[in-house]
Design a protein around this motif. Structure first.
Motif, PDB file in Angstrom:
ATOM      1  N   MET A  77       0.843  -1.386  -0.195  1.00 46.60           N
ATOM      2  CA  MET A  77       0.010  -0.018   0.099  1.00 46.60           C
ATOM      3  C   MET A  77       0.643   1.165  -0.007  1.00 46.60           C
ATOM      4  N   LEU A  78       1.881   1.095   0.770  1.00 52.39           N
ATOM      5  CA  LEU A  78       2.790   2.443   1.029  1.00 52.39           C
ATOM      6  C   LEU A  78       3.427   2.417  -0.339  1.00 52.39           C
ATOM      7  N   PHE A  79       4.026   1.462  -1.019  1.00 50.43           N
ATOM      8  CA  PHE A  79       4.569   1.431  -2.289  1.00 50.43           C
ATOM      9  C   PHE A  79       3.810   2.099  -3.426  1.00 50.43           C
ATOM     10  N   VAL A  80       2.405   1.586  -3.445  1.00 51.24           N
ATOM     11  CA  VAL A  80       1.511   2.400  -4.372  1.00 51.24           C
ATOM     12  C   VAL A  80       1.344   3.677  -4.065  1.00 51.24           C
ATOM     13  N   ILE A  81       0.919   3.775  -2.993  1.00 48.95           N
ATOM     14  CA  ILE A  81       0.674   5.329  -2.764  1.00 48.95           C
ATOM     15  C   ILE A  81       1.931   6.486  -2.890  1.00 48.95           C
ATOM     16  N   SER A  82       3.173   5.889  -2.563  1.00 43.89           N
ATOM     17  CA  SER A  82       4.089   6.721  -3.043  1.00 43.89           C
ATOM     18  C   SER A  82       4.208   7.168  -4.436  1.00 43.89           C
ATOM     19  N   TYR A  83       3.702   6.457  -5.461  1.00 45.81           N
ATOM     20  CA  TYR A  83       3.548   6.881  -6.785  1.00 45.81           C
ATOM     21  C   TYR A  83       2.442   7.544  -7.206  1.00 45.81           C
ATOM     22  N   THR A  84       1.354   7.203  -6.532  1.00 47.97           N
ATOM     23  CA  THR A  84       0.056   7.711  -6.998  1.00 47.97           C
ATOM     24  C   THR A  84      -0.442   8.878  -6.173  1.00 47.97           C
ATOM     25  N   ILE A  85      -0.420   9.105  -4.868  1.00 44.02           N
ATOM     26  CA  ILE A  85      -0.753  10.086  -4.158  1.00 44.02           C
ATOM     27  C   ILE A  85       0.593  11.095  -4.104  1.00 44.02           C
ATOM     28  N   TYR A  86       1.604  10.181  -3.699  1.00 46.50           N
ATOM     29  CA  TYR A  86       2.791  10.714  -3.588  1.00 46.50           C
ATOM     30  C   TYR A  86       3.109  11.148  -2.146  1.00 46.50           C
ATOM     31  N   LYS A  87       2.817  12.351  -1.868  1.00 44.02           N
ATOM     32  CA  LYS A  87       2.695  12.971  -0.485  1.00 44.02           C
ATOM     33  C   LYS A  87       1.178  12.655   0.297  1.00 44.02           C
ATOM     34  N   ILE A  88       1.654  12.017   1.484  1.00 42.79           N
ATOM     35  CA  ILE A  88       0.464  11.857   2.358  1.00 42.79           C
ATOM     36  C   ILE A  88       0.628  12.750   3.747  1.00 42.79           C
ATOM     37  N   ASN A  89      -0.535  12.917   4.564  1.00 41.99           N
ATOM     38  CA  ASN A  89      -0.611  13.500   5.854  1.00 41.99           C
ATOM     39  C   ASN A  89       0.370  12.472   6.788  1.00 41.99           C
ATOM     40  N   VAL A  90       1.353  13.669   7.541  1.00 42.17           N
ATOM     41  CA  VAL A  90       2.102  12.797   8.310  1.00 42.17           C
ATOM     42  C   VAL A  90       1.482  12.032   9.473  1.00 42.17           C
ATOM     43  N   SER A  91       0.651  12.224   9.915  1.00 46.48           N
ATOM     44  CA  SER A  91      -0.203  11.507  10.982  1.00 46.48           C
ATOM     45  C   SER A  91      -0.834  10.152  10.454  1.00 46.48           C
ATOM     46  N   VAL A  92      -1.126  10.245   9.209  1.00 51.77           N
ATOM     47  CA  VAL A  92      -1.570   8.929   8.490  1.00 51.77           C
ATOM     48  C   VAL A  92      -0.388   8.016   8.303  1.00 51.77           C
ATOM     49  N   CYS A  93       0.443   8.603   7.634  1.00 51.19           N
ATOM     50  CA  CYS A  93       2.049   8.030   7.460  1.00 51.19           C
ATOM     51  C   CYS A  93       2.442   7.531   8.858  1.00 51.19           C
ATOM     52  N   CYS A  94       2.459   8.356   9.825  1.00 50.05           N
ATOM     53  CA  CYS A  94       2.895   7.580  10.954  1.00 50.05           C
ATOM     54  C   CYS A  94       2.242   6.309  11.427  1.00 50.05           C
ATOM     55  N   VAL A  95       0.886   6.215  11.403  1.00 53.56           N
ATOM     56  CA  VAL A  95       0.212   5.025  11.541  1.00 53.56           C
ATOM     57  C   VAL A  95       0.654   3.932  10.538  1.00 53.56           C
ATOM     58  N   PHE A  96       0.688   4.175   9.401  1.00 53.46           N
ATOM     59  CA  PHE A  96       1.210   2.903   8.447  1.00 53.46           C
ATOM     60  C   PHE A  96       2.549   2.733   8.882  1.00 53.46           C
ATOM     61  N   MET A  97       3.420   3.526   9.031  1.00 52.85           N
ATOM     62  CA  MET A  97       4.712   3.258   9.165  1.00 52.85           C
ATOM     63  C   MET A  97       5.104   2.468  10.519  1.00 52.85           C
ATOM     64  N   LEU A  98       4.363   2.808  11.446  1.00 55.35           N
ATOM     65  CA  LEU A  98       4.547   2.147  12.917  1.00 55.35           C
ATOM     66  C   LEU A  98       4.126   0.433  12.666  1.00 55.35           C
ATOM     67  N   LEU A  99       2.774   0.317  11.946  1.00 53.69           N
ATOM     68  CA  LEU A  99       2.426  -0.795  11.899  1.00 53.69           C
ATOM     69  C   LEU A  99       3.377  -1.650  10.835  1.00 53.69           C
ATOM     70  N   ALA A 100       3.997  -1.040   9.916  1.00 59.14           N
ATOM     71  CA  ALA A 100       4.973  -1.704   9.014  1.00 59.14           C
ATOM     72  C   ALA A 100       6.347  -1.910   9.763  1.00 59.14           C
ATOM     73  N   ILE A 101       6.682  -1.283  10.450  1.00 56.75           N
ATOM     74  CA  ILE A 101       8.077  -1.441  11.395  1.00 56.75           C
ATOM     75  C   ILE A 101       7.741  -2.381  12.408  1.00 56.75           C
ATOM     76  N   PHE A 102       6.486  -2.414  13.281  1.00 54.87           N
ATOM     77  CA  PHE A 102       6.053  -3.458  14.112  1.00 54.87           C
ATOM     78  C   PHE A 102       6.433  -4.865  13.438  1.00 54.87           C
ATOM     79  N   THR A 103       5.693  -5.169  12.489  1.00 53.65           N
ATOM     80  CA  THR A 103       5.715  -6.511  11.805  1.00 53.65           C
ATOM     81  C   THR A 103       7.163  -6.709  11.101  1.00 53.65           C
TER      82      THR A 103
END
Length: 305
Positions: A77-103
């Motif tokens: 999801m993050l990979f596709v977002i980086s090419y489509t939406i490109y930039k996203i809200n920092v708070s939303v990115c934090c949630v995705f990033m934390l879960l990705a780092i956990f796993t």
């Protein structure tokens, strides 16, 4: 210029062509769907048979599978977002990033626990039932999540303490260094990964030599013990790629500053996708019992058609 702004500047300056971007996204999405389909089949097989969910070895294995499914889904999801939406809200990115780092951090620790369980089964078979209980296995899984939670949440707390409130309403290219930009976080991350890596190395090498010693003493199923040693070699490589990725990214960024996008893509495939594609094959299909039930489920699905 700090790390965050430097990353964004490079990405803005060296973006992929349309054809290359589409090719990369198709590769990642197809790999992600394929891996999750295989993992979903393994989870379905596990849930249908009591022999699996009452066995600590298979509980650890299926935890690895579920963890990998979450990780693959988030990173794709993050990979596709980086090419489509490109930039996203920092708070939303934090949630995705934390879960990705956990796993991501869970996987090597889970592999180390599986190595210990295998060592107990081969070298201390008479005490295996007493040591490796379902309750202790679930507690061990909880300990894995607790360890990674403390490791990762500190990044968020440091960011909350050092960044102005407006930072969390801004939009950034969703990379770990962009949402957790403080230099202390980078140092802590490298030190934490080094500690985890040393622990996993010691654990796996210890099980290597103990299992090898058991094989030389002529204990039962020598071939299986030797195969397990080879399997642990794969485990060690998987651990190394997961923990070495940040440092590898930094080295490659310095060596190939004009190709940072391709560097990130290569590291993503090697460290995130490849290990998740190997784990189900190595642990699920290699295991005779699991393979037999998996074939039965697949045949049952196909036969009505």
């Amino acid at each position: 210029m700090n790390i965050s702004s430097a990353n964004v500047t490079v990405v803005l300056q060296y973006r992929d062509s349309f054809t290359k971007a589409v090719t990369k996204n198709v590769i990642v999405v197809v790999l992600g769907i394929s891996i999750n389909y295989i993992n979903a089949s393994l989870i379905h097989t596990f849930s249908k048979h009591q022999i699996f969910y009452r066995n600590p070895r298979y509980i650890l294995f299926i935890h690895l599978v579920v963890n990998d499914m979450i990780q693959v889904t988030l990173t794709v999801m993050l990979f596709v977002i980086s090419y489509t939406i490109y930039k996203i809200n920092v708070s939303v990115c934090c949630v995705f990033m934390l879960l990705a780092i956990f796993t991501t951090e869970n996987t090597p620790l889970n592999l180390a626990c599986m190595a210990v369980e295998c060592y107990i089964a081969v070298c201390i078979p008479l005490r295996h039932v007493q040591i490796c209980t379902i309750k202790r296995t679930l507690m061990l899984i909880g300990l894995i999540w607790t360890t990674t939670t403390f490791s990762v949440l500190s990044d968020l707390f440091i960011t909350l303490a050092t960044q102005p409130p407006g930072f969390f309403y801004s939009r950034v290219f969703c990379l770990r260094n962009n949402v957790f930009p403080h230099p202390i976080i980078t140092q802590k991350r490298d030190n934490t990964y080094l500690i985890f890596l040393v622990i996993v190395w010691i654990t796996i090498f210890y099980t290597y030599f103990r299992i090898l010693g058991a094989a030389k003493r002529g204990l039962k199923d020598i071939k299986k013990a030797r195969d397990t040693i080879i399997l642990h070699g794969f485990q060690l490589l998987l651990c190394m790629t997961s923990y070495a990725t940040p440092m590898l990214n930094d080295v490659l960024r310095q060596l190939f500053p004009m190709n940072q996008i391709d560097t990130l893509f290569a590291c993503y495939i090697i460290a995130q996708i490849l290990p998740r594609s190997l784990s189900p094959i190595i642990y699920g299909i290699r295991d005779k019992t699991f393979r037999r039930y998996l074939k039965t489920n697949l045949c049952w699905k196909v036969s009505p058609q």
